[in-house]
Design an enzyme around this catalytic site. Structure first.
Site, short mmCIF file in Angstrom:
data_model
loop_
_atom_site.label_atom_id
_atom_site.label_comp_id
_atom_site.label_asym_id
_atom_site.label_seq_id
_atom_site.Cartn_x
_atom_site.Cartn_y
_atom_site.Cartn_z
N GLU A 170 0.83 -1.21 0.00
CA GLU A 170 0.00 0.00 0.00
C GLU A 170 0.86 1.26 0.00
O GLU A 170 1.20 1.79 1.06
CB GLU A 170 -0.90 0.03 1.24
CG GLU A 170 -2.01 -1.01 1.23
CD GLU A 170 -2.94 -0.87 2.43
OE1 GLU A 170 -2.69 -0.05 3.33
OE2 GLU A 170 -3.95 -1.60 2.43
N GLU A 258 -6.11 -7.49 -0.28
CA GLU A 258 -6.34 -7.34 1.16
C GLU A 258 -7.68 -6.65 1.39
O GLU A 258 -8.01 -5.68 0.72
CB GLU A 258 -5.21 -6.49 1.78
CG GLU A 258 -5.29 -6.42 3.30
CD GLU A 258 -4.25 -5.45 3.88
OE1 GLU A 258 -3.04 -5.68 3.71
OE2 GLU A 258 -4.67 -4.46 4.52
C1 IDC Z 1 -2.38 -3.40 10.61
C2 IDC Z 1 -2.50 -4.52 11.63
C3 IDC Z 1 -2.11 -4.04 12.97
C4 IDC Z 1 -0.72 -3.43 12.91
C5 IDC Z 1 -0.64 -2.37 11.84
C6 IDC Z 1 0.78 -1.88 11.66
O1 IDC Z 1 -3.83 -5.02 11.59
O2 IDC Z 1 -2.15 -5.09 13.91
O3 IDC Z 1 -0.40 -2.86 14.16
O4 IDC Z 1 -1.08 -2.90 10.60
O5 IDC Z 1 0.80 -0.60 11.18
C7 IDC Z 1 -3.79 -1.97 5.96
C8 IDC Z 1 -2.43 -2.55 5.94
C9 IDC Z 1 -2.25 -3.54 7.07
C10 IDC Z 1 -2.92 -3.03 8.33
C11 IDC Z 1 -4.42 -2.99 8.09
C12 IDC Z 1 -5.22 -2.52 9.29
O6 IDC Z 1 -2.11 -3.16 4.72
O7 IDC Z 1 -0.87 -3.71 7.28
O8 IDC Z 1 -2.65 -3.95 9.35
N1 IDC Z 1 -4.68 -2.11 6.95
O9 IDC Z 1 -4.84 -1.24 9.66
N2 IDC Z 1 -4.33 -1.20 5.04
C13 IDC Z 1 -5.56 -0.81 5.45
C14 IDC Z 1 -5.79 -1.39 6.67
#
Ligand code: IDC
Length: 333
Positions: A170, A258
């Site tokens: 992303e 995702e």
């Molecule tokens: C989130 C995880 C969380 C972690 C965080 C790190 O769920 O536990 O602490 O990342 O920054 C994304 C991302 C994905 C995110 C997820 C939710 O690709 O890495 O995971 N998210 O925030 N894009 C939109 C949402």
């Protein structure tokens, strides 16, 4: 007598249409490497080696540095056989929590990828190797490391038919489509030097949402390139869904590598109504989708309850609300 023969003929034809139609559907739905072979991109669709539309439905790990325990054969087997998942995404953060480019244990991370790929392969699934750019925002920041990493991966897996390369999860912050294209222009040739045809997923601006920008200015000169769109159903609704559909209608191959059914933070309330709408639309257009995330972290996107300490052999009692929804949805199809 004649009437009877006619009736039998008509019934047989109806039966044949239903049966073979159903077979094609079922085949499309249960794409797997042993039957569908190497996937490729035709127009806006992902297709199997015979040119039939193929849809992948799967689960993403959380960051493999954080939650390595779920990378085990029994876990992947259960997801494949019971949950009917046909793709696993191995999320390797580049810049946070033991990130590959920020002091993480590269050897250990690659070992986890090797294990993940071998279990997915043994269970007849496709597998996405995800270079999980997030807090680093612009994939150009660690382009050198990305080149080295994907060269190694493509060398190792170039001959396998089940590998999908996701070159930047992303991009965000000020990273525009031109920046991403510049990055892709450096990584894709590195992969293609060793893997002539493996599918490559390219992230889009604004946390992989602006597929419209990619649609207006596609990557040219390479085959089997798809563009990622990510959504979190409690945050992203009609607007982003329409962006996705418009992009597909304009001919862009979109892959939802995702998604979550909670909000974009990865936690908060879940929105099943919106989630179901997303699934309906993605199924209508045969878009592949991969759910975030396989862990027991105390956040609503995790499919296991925080109290579940198991790494496999999950039962319904172990599943969070997201996990239950996902299980039911995948099984239903
Ligand atoms: C989130 C995880 C969380 C972690 C965080 C790190 O769920 O536990 O602490 O990342 O920054 C994304 C991302 C994905 C995110 C997820 C939710 O690709 O890495 O995971 N998210 O925030 N894009 C939109 C949402």
């Amino acid at each position: 007598m004649k009437k009877h023969i006619l009736r039998v003929c008509v019934l047989s034809v109806i039966w044949m249409i239903c049966f073979t139609g159903g077979m094609v559907e079922a085949r499309a739905k249960l794409a797997c490497p042993s039957k569908s072979g190497a996937l490729r991109v035709k127009g806006s669709s992902l297709v199997d080696e015979n040119g039939r539309k193929a849809q992948l439905r799967g689960i993403s790990t959380h960051g493999i540095a954080w939650y390595p325990a779920y990378i085990n054969r029994a876990c992947f087997r259960q997801l494949r056989r019971e949950w009917k998942v046909n793709v696993i995404r191995l999320a390797m953060y580049t810049a946070e929590y033991g990130g590959y480019c920020t002091g993480g244990d590269k050897k250990q991370l690659e070992k986890l990828i090797r294990k993940g790929v071998s279990y997915a392969t043994a269970e007849d699934m496709y597998v996405i190797i995800d270079w999980h750019v997030l807090s680093d925002q612009d994939p150009n920041r660690y382009v050198k490391e990305a080149k080295t990493f994907f060269r190694r991966m493509a060398r190792r897996y170039g001959d396998q038919n089940n590998i999908i390369y996701e070159i930047c999860n992303e991009p965000n912050g000020g990273t525009g489509w031109k920046d991403i294209k510049r990055y892709a222009g450096k990584i894709i040739p590195v992969i293609r030097a060793h893997d002539r045809d493996g599918v490559i997923l390219v992230g889009t601006p604004n946390w992989s949402q602006y597929v419209n920008e990619a649609a207006a200015d596609r990557i040219t000169g390479y085959e089997n390139i798809m563009y990622s769109l990510h959504f979190y159903a409690a945050t992203h609704k009609d607007d982003l869904r329409n962006t996705m559909v418009d992009a597909v209608k304009s001919g862009l191959p979109v892959f939802v590598s995702e998604y979550g059914i909670c909000d974009a933070s990865g936690s908060g309330a879940i929105d099943k109504k919106q989630a179901d709408r997303w699934i309906r639309v993605m199924n209508r257009y045969q878009i592949s989708y991969v759910a975030w995330n396989l862990s027991n972290k105390d956040e609503t996107s995790a499919i296991l309850k925080p109290g579940c300490a198991k790494g496999n052999h999950f039962t319904k009692k172990d599943l969070s609300a997201s996990g239950k929804w996902l299980y039911r949805m995948l099984k239903k199809q």
